[in-house]
Design an enzyme around this catalytic site. Structure first.
Site, PDB file in Angstrom:
ATOM      1  N   ILE A  32      52.610  44.319  39.930  1.00 53.89           N
ATOM      2  CA  ILE A  32      53.108  44.492  38.555  1.00 53.89           C
ATOM      3  C   ILE A  32      53.448  45.964  38.255  1.00 53.89           C
ATOM      4  CG2 ILE A  32      50.928  44.893  37.335  1.00 53.89           C
ATOM      5  CD1 ILE A  32      51.783  42.688  35.364  1.00 53.89           C
ATOM      6  N   ASN A  88      42.723  48.672  49.872  1.00 56.42           N
ATOM      7  CA  ASN A  88      41.782  49.536  49.162  1.00 56.42           C
ATOM      8  C   ASN A  88      40.457  48.787  49.046  1.00 56.42           C
ATOM      9  OD1 ASN A  88      43.751  51.500  48.762  1.00 56.42           O
ATOM     10  ND2 ASN A  88      44.468  50.528  46.877  1.00 56.42           N
ATOM     11  N   GLU A  96      40.593  48.114  42.498  1.00 57.92           N
ATOM     12  CA  GLU A  96      40.471  47.767  41.075  1.00 57.92           C
ATOM     13  C   GLU A  96      40.347  46.264  40.864  1.00 57.92           C
ATOM     14  OE1 GLU A  96      43.890  49.570  39.291  1.00 57.92           O
ATOM     15  OE2 GLU A  96      43.013  51.589  39.355  1.00 57.92           O
ATOM     16  N   HIS A 101      43.239  42.003  48.693  1.00 56.23           N
ATOM     17  CA  HIS A 101      44.701  41.988  48.716  1.00 56.23           C
ATOM     18  C   HIS A 101      45.203  43.089  49.629  1.00 56.23           C
ATOM     19  CE1 HIS A 101      43.176  44.337  45.328  1.00 56.23           C
ATOM     20  NE2 HIS A 101      44.169  45.190  45.531  1.00 56.23           N
TER      21      HIS A 101
HETATM   22  P1  AMP Z   1      43.765  47.856  43.955  1.00 62.27           P
HETATM   23  O1  AMP Z   1      43.637  49.152  43.195  1.00 62.27           O
HETATM   24  O2  AMP Z   1      43.926  48.050  45.436  1.00 62.27           O
HETATM   25  O3  AMP Z   1      42.647  46.895  43.607  1.00 62.27           O
HETATM   26  O4  AMP Z   1      45.146  47.222  43.510  1.00 62.27           O
HETATM   27  C1  AMP Z   1      45.278  46.353  42.438  1.00 62.27           C
HETATM   28  C2  AMP Z   1      46.764  46.159  42.245  1.00 62.27           C
HETATM   29  O5  AMP Z   1      46.981  44.993  41.486  1.00 62.27           O
HETATM   30  C3  AMP Z   1      47.435  47.320  41.502  1.00 62.27           C
HETATM   31  O6  AMP Z   1      48.452  47.884  42.336  1.00 62.27           O
HETATM   32  C4  AMP Z   1      48.022  46.642  40.247  1.00 62.27           C
HETATM   33  O7  AMP Z   1      49.277  47.177  39.873  1.00 62.27           O
HETATM   34  C5  AMP Z   1      48.126  45.197  40.690  1.00 62.27           C
HETATM   35  N1  AMP Z   1      48.079  44.198  39.622  1.00 62.27           N
HETATM   36  C6  AMP Z   1      47.202  44.152  38.581  1.00 62.27           C
HETATM   37  N2  AMP Z   1      47.450  43.072  37.818  1.00 62.27           N
HETATM   38  C7  AMP Z   1      48.502  42.415  38.395  1.00 62.27           C
HETATM   39  C8  AMP Z   1      49.234  41.234  38.074  1.00 62.27           C
HETATM   40  N3  AMP Z   1      48.940  40.467  37.003  1.00 62.27           N
HETATM   41  N4  AMP Z   1      50.270  40.871  38.891  1.00 62.27           N
HETATM   42  C9  AMP Z   1      50.588  41.624  39.967  1.00 62.27           C
HETATM   43  N5  AMP Z   1      49.924  42.745  40.315  1.00 62.27           N
HETATM   44  C10 AMP Z   1      48.906  43.141  39.536  1.00 62.27           C
END
Ligand code: AMP
Ligand code: ZN
Length: 119
Positions: A32, A88, A96, A101
């Protein structure tokens, strides 16, 4: 897990996402907040908190996540110039969302592995 997990809710179709590939066990959708021209997240449909629990709990499924990442890289035209796949993990890793993922990043030179040297 399920109701409390953002990515389980995407798997369940409760939260919209731009899905680019789906297999029996994995899902790939656009991040996103993209950090590169191509930024796709690849997840196992089954909930694992991070790559450590996935890798040790179900190495076959971890391989399927990588296979989907490779297929998306091909679909997105990234294989010639190259790309980066990142997991991550935990607070130091900047994780986060606690549903494992793979970040698939590409479409431009991505720069150094880390923003700055830490040693
Ligand atoms: P991380 O910091 O590795 O946990 O990455 C989490 C990722 O999820 C971040 O790059 C966000 O931009 C992405 N993200 C959060 N909410 C959504 C969503 N609803 N759809 C797609 N990506 C998302
Ligand atoms: Zn989940």
């Amino acid at each position: 897990m399920g109701a409390d997990c953002l990515f389980c809710r995407i798997v369940a179709g409760e939260i919209p996402a731009t899905i680019v590939k789906e297999t029996a066990t994995t899902l790939a959708f656009r991040d996103i907040g993209p950090k590169a021209p191509v930024h796709v997240l690849v997840i196992p449909k089954e909930h694992y908190a991070d790559v450590a629990t996935l890798g040790q709990g179900d190495p076959g499924l971890a391989g399927e996540v990588l296979a989907t990442a490779a297929a998306v890289a091909e679909d997105e035209g990234l294989t010639g110039d190259g790309f980066r796949v990142m997991f991550n993990t935990g607070p130091y890793g900047g994780q986060e969302v606690f549903h494992v993922h793979a970040h698939l990043l590409g479409g431009a030179p991505l720069g150094p592995m880390l923003a700055r040297d830490l040693v």
